[in-house]
Design a protein around this motif. Structure first.
Motif, mmCIF file in Angstrom:
data_model
loop_
_atom_site.group_PDB
_atom_site.id
_atom_site.type_symbol
_atom_site.label_atom_id
_atom_site.label_comp_id
_atom_site.label_asym_id
_atom_site.label_seq_id
_atom_site.Cartn_x
_atom_site.Cartn_y
_atom_site.Cartn_z
ATOM 1 N N CYS A 1 0.933 -1.250 0.319
ATOM 2 C CA CYS A 1 0.214 -0.064 -0.160
ATOM 3 C C CYS A 1 0.913 1.109 -0.162
ATOM 4 C CB CYS A 1 -0.774 -0.059 1.367
ATOM 5 S SG CYS A 1 -0.013 0.240 2.793
ATOM 6 N N PHE A 2 2.125 0.998 0.320
ATOM 7 C CA PHE A 2 3.022 2.241 0.664
ATOM 8 C C PHE A 2 3.195 2.768 -0.952
ATOM 9 C CE2 PHE A 2 7.439 4.354 0.637
ATOM 10 C CZ PHE A 2 6.818 5.263 1.801
ATOM 11 N N ARG A 3 3.065 2.202 -2.102
ATOM 12 C CA ARG A 3 3.087 2.805 -3.345
ATOM 13 C C ARG A 3 1.937 3.972 -3.694
ATOM 14 N NH1 ARG A 3 3.597 -2.928 -6.031
ATOM 15 N NH2 ARG A 3 4.509 -3.567 -4.156
ATOM 16 N N THR A 4 0.613 3.558 -3.258
ATOM 17 C CA THR A 4 -0.338 4.386 -3.369
ATOM 18 C C THR A 4 -0.418 5.427 -2.291
ATOM 19 O OG1 THR A 4 -1.757 3.079 -2.059
ATOM 20 C CG2 THR A 4 -1.770 2.476 -4.723
ATOM 21 N N ARG A 5 0.344 5.292 -1.366
ATOM 22 C CA ARG A 5 0.316 6.292 -0.165
ATOM 23 C C ARG A 5 -0.950 6.278 0.497
ATOM 24 N NH1 ARG A 5 5.922 6.831 0.006
ATOM 25 N NH2 ARG A 5 6.499 8.130 -1.684
ATOM 26 N N GLN A 6 -1.677 5.131 0.550
ATOM 27 C CA GLN A 6 -3.138 5.210 1.298
ATOM 28 C C GLN A 6 -2.967 3.847 2.239
ATOM 29 O OE1 GLN A 6 -5.947 4.727 -1.549
ATOM 30 N NE2 GLN A 6 -5.761 6.961 -2.304
ATOM 31 N N CYS A 7 -2.073 4.061 3.222
ATOM 32 C CA CYS A 7 -1.919 2.814 3.870
ATOM 33 C C CYS A 7 -2.594 3.179 5.600
ATOM 34 C CB CYS A 7 -0.484 2.614 4.458
ATOM 35 S SG CYS A 7 0.604 1.882 2.963
ATOM 36 N N LYS A 8 -2.824 2.062 6.143
ATOM 37 C CA LYS A 8 -3.440 2.156 7.458
ATOM 38 C C LYS A 8 -2.180 2.138 8.585
ATOM 39 C CE LYS A 8 -7.703 0.237 6.007
ATOM 40 N NZ LYS A 8 -8.733 -0.989 6.322
ATOM 41 N N PRO A 9 -2.443 2.547 9.851
ATOM 42 C CA PRO A 9 -1.179 2.251 10.644
ATOM 43 C C PRO A 9 -1.264 0.884 10.973
ATOM 44 C CG PRO A 9 -3.138 3.962 11.585
ATOM 45 C CD PRO A 9 -3.067 3.419 10.293
ATOM 46 N N CYS A 10 -0.414 0.337 11.857
ATOM 47 C CA CYS A 10 -0.405 -1.326 12.013
ATOM 48 C C CYS A 10 -0.857 -1.591 13.417
ATOM 49 C CB CYS A 10 0.936 -1.698 11.905
ATOM 50 S SG CYS A 10 1.894 -1.561 10.355
ATOM 51 N N ALA A 11 -1.042 -0.330 14.422
ATOM 52 C CA ALA A 11 -1.217 -0.886 15.563
ATOM 53 C C ALA A 11 -2.930 -1.374 15.952
ATOM 54 C CB ALA A 11 -1.148 0.500 16.412
ATOM 55 N N PRO A 12 -3.653 -0.793 15.074
ATOM 56 C CA PRO A 12 -5.256 -1.174 15.302
ATOM 57 C C PRO A 12 -5.326 -2.849 14.742
ATOM 58 C CG PRO A 12 -5.213 0.794 14.251
ATOM 59 C CD PRO A 12 -3.745 0.573 14.360
ATOM 60 N N ILE A 13 -4.344 -3.016 13.835
ATOM 61 C CA ILE A 13 -4.620 -4.315 13.015
ATOM 62 C C ILE A 13 -3.876 -5.283 14.055
ATOM 63 C CG2 ILE A 13 -3.699 -5.838 11.307
ATOM 64 C CD1 ILE A 13 -3.794 -3.364 9.461
ATOM 65 N N ILE A 14 -2.588 -4.993 14.836
ATOM 66 C CA ILE A 14 -2.117 -5.814 15.704
ATOM 67 C C ILE A 14 -2.889 -6.139 16.702
ATOM 68 C CG2 ILE A 14 0.052 -6.308 17.106
ATOM 69 C CD1 ILE A 14 1.521 -4.597 14.748
ATOM 70 N N GLU A 15 -3.226 -4.906 17.540
ATOM 71 C CA GLU A 15 -4.060 -5.036 18.743
ATOM 72 C C GLU A 15 -5.354 -5.735 18.734
ATOM 73 O OE1 GLU A 15 -4.321 -0.810 19.710
ATOM 74 O OE2 GLU A 15 -2.551 -0.498 20.665
ATOM 75 N N GLU A 16 -5.972 -5.882 17.373
ATOM 76 C CA GLU A 16 -7.004 -6.717 17.298
ATOM 77 C C GLU A 16 -7.063 -8.131 17.474
ATOM 78 O OE1 GLU A 16 -9.818 -7.907 13.370
ATOM 79 O OE2 GLU A 16 -8.817 -6.100 13.369
ATOM 80 N N TYR A 17 -5.761 -8.604 17.183
ATOM 81 C CA TYR A 17 -5.412 -10.094 17.358
ATOM 82 C C TYR A 17 -4.530 -10.357 18.526
ATOM 83 C CZ TYR A 17 -7.072 -10.319 12.400
ATOM 84 O OH TYR A 17 -7.660 -10.438 11.477
ATOM 85 N N SER A 18 -3.763 -9.381 18.961
ATOM 86 C CA SER A 18 -2.990 -9.548 20.328
ATOM 87 C C SER A 18 -3.869 -10.116 21.646
ATOM 88 C CB SER A 18 -2.275 -8.455 20.515
ATOM 89 O OG SER A 18 -2.826 -7.335 21.297
#
Length: 182
Positions: free
Chosen positions: A123-140
């Protein structure tokens, strides 16, 4: 079985490219080899009725129980704020795991996406990325409960092994010559 499972999971993670940190894989494989060695000592001691091997097996298994029980309880006791703080510390202290997480979860940055920083995600190529914290915290939380529960189960089987080793350690070998003990 647990030691072979640890070694297999580490090999699987490297084989599929999920983990590129050799330090993490090396630690997991080292723990697996250590547990396999301890199990081998216990098996040889039981088959040969070797008192010294069984004593060291019992002591080391008791120490493994204490560590595993403590870690399992800690996994089950962490609340959401502590999990978030622990994840952020881990994120800030490792670069290889950060790259793996960004690539596998398709996210950039921990709390916020900064387009001027480098990122391994698609997603970095399109510059429309989400932060990783919410994704990681969902499963942690789910992962910590699962790991804590499995750890508690195996820690209680280890204390059963310690008790059985203590109970049967001083028995005589039934195949031995009975007059040799007189």
């Amino acid at each position: 079985l647990v030691s072979l499972l640890l070694i297999g999971i580490a090999a699987w993670g490297i084989g599929f490219g999920l983990i590129s940190s050799f330090r993490v894989v090396g630690v997991v494989i080292a723990v697996g080899v250590f547990l396999f060695f301890i199990a081998l000592v216990g098996l040889i001691g039981a088959v040969k009725h070797h008192q010294v091997l069984l004593f060291f097996y019992m002591i080391i298994l008791l120490l493994v129980f204490i560590v595993q029980f403590s870690v399992s309880c800690a996994c089950l006791a962490l609340n959401k704020d502590q999990q978030s703080e622990l994840l952020e510390v881990g994120w800030n202290n490792t670069n290889s795991a950060r790259t793996d997480i960004e690539r596998n979860l398709n996210c950039c940055g921990f709390r916020a996406f900064h387009p001027n920083e480098s990122c391994a995600a698609d997603c970095f190529r399109t510059r429309q990325c989400k932060p990783c914290a919410p994704i990681i915290e969902e499963y942690s939380g789910m992962v910590l409960r699962f790991v804590g529960g499995i750890g508690l189960f195996f820690s209680f089987t280890e204390i059963l092994g310690v008790w059985l080793t203590y109970r049967y350690r001083n028995q005589k070998d039934p195949r031995a010559n009975p007059s040799a003990f007189l």
